[in-house]
Write a protein that holds these residues in place. Sequence first.
Motif, short mmCIF file in Angstrom:
data_model
loop_
_atom_site.label_atom_id
_atom_site.label_comp_id
_atom_site.label_asym_id
_atom_site.label_seq_id
_atom_site.Cartn_x
_atom_site.Cartn_y
_atom_site.Cartn_z
N ARG A 143 46.33 40.30 38.95
CA ARG A 143 44.89 40.39 38.71
C ARG A 143 44.45 39.48 37.58
N TRP B 250 47.66 45.71 32.09
CA TRP B 250 46.36 45.69 32.74
C TRP B 250 45.26 46.10 31.78
N LEU C 237 37.59 42.92 38.66
CA LEU C 237 38.93 42.37 38.90
C LEU C 237 38.95 41.37 40.04
N GLU D 67 41.82 40.28 42.32
CA GLU D 67 43.18 40.73 42.63
C GLU D 67 43.79 39.84 43.72
N TYR E 207 43.70 38.54 48.91
CA TYR E 207 42.91 38.51 47.67
C TYR E 207 41.62 39.29 47.85
#
Length: 249
Positions: free
Chosen positions: A66, A97, A104, A106, A118
């Motif tokens: 992330r 994190w 985010l 990711e 993604y």
Amino acid sequence: MSYLTKFLSSSLLLSLLFISTKAANFEIRNNCPYTVWAAASPGGGRRLDRGQTWNLNVPAGTAMARIWGRTNCNFDASGQGRCQTGDCTGGLVCRGWGVPPNTLAEYALNQFGNLDFYDISLVDGFNIPIEFSPTSGGGSGKCQALLCTADINGQCPNQLRAPGGCNNPCTVFKTNEYCCTNGQGSCGPTTFSRFFKDRCPTSYSYPQDDPSSTFTCPGGTNYRVVVLPSGISSFPPGDGWSQERRVGS
């Protein structure tokens, strides 16, 4: 097995090996008129003032990764300090994190079928608008630019408001209805998740919001993550993102 078959098999194996071991480049850019402290897992963290970029090379096969932005940070000369949103381990260089709320980007590289997966996720809430887009190998279908640039902080429901951001209801209420802790199919859209989905239709609004929120590109694609001002659908070249206040400065 014939020589030609052996040759073709060997060539195919080498090609697959090359594809599976090629790192992806992530260009992380601040396009806002204020400082943002970019964070990445894996990758660490970096201050980005307006217009600055950070290029991050990520090994093929990386999963559960992330990228996010931190805001209103104070770091001392040794890089220790705290951020109002997205803080991670109390340092400029992240080793874990971020703390919600944080928007985010990711991804997981070279997964099933040698595809990259993604998304933009609001499951940890929202702090700053972002774009997450392929810069090579895509641009259409399930390999496309994703945007979440609505004024979510300004419109955030009172129950979800947080300093500098807007919490996801899972963070606030911690129940299966919002967190899906009882497994697949145990939860669904809620009034709160629809608040996020209506404003960022391609983003995750709750943990099982997969069908309209997960996107794929061919393995070996490069990407760009841009922090943007609220309420815009594109960014002009040459602008930037970031803001820092150092202790003692």
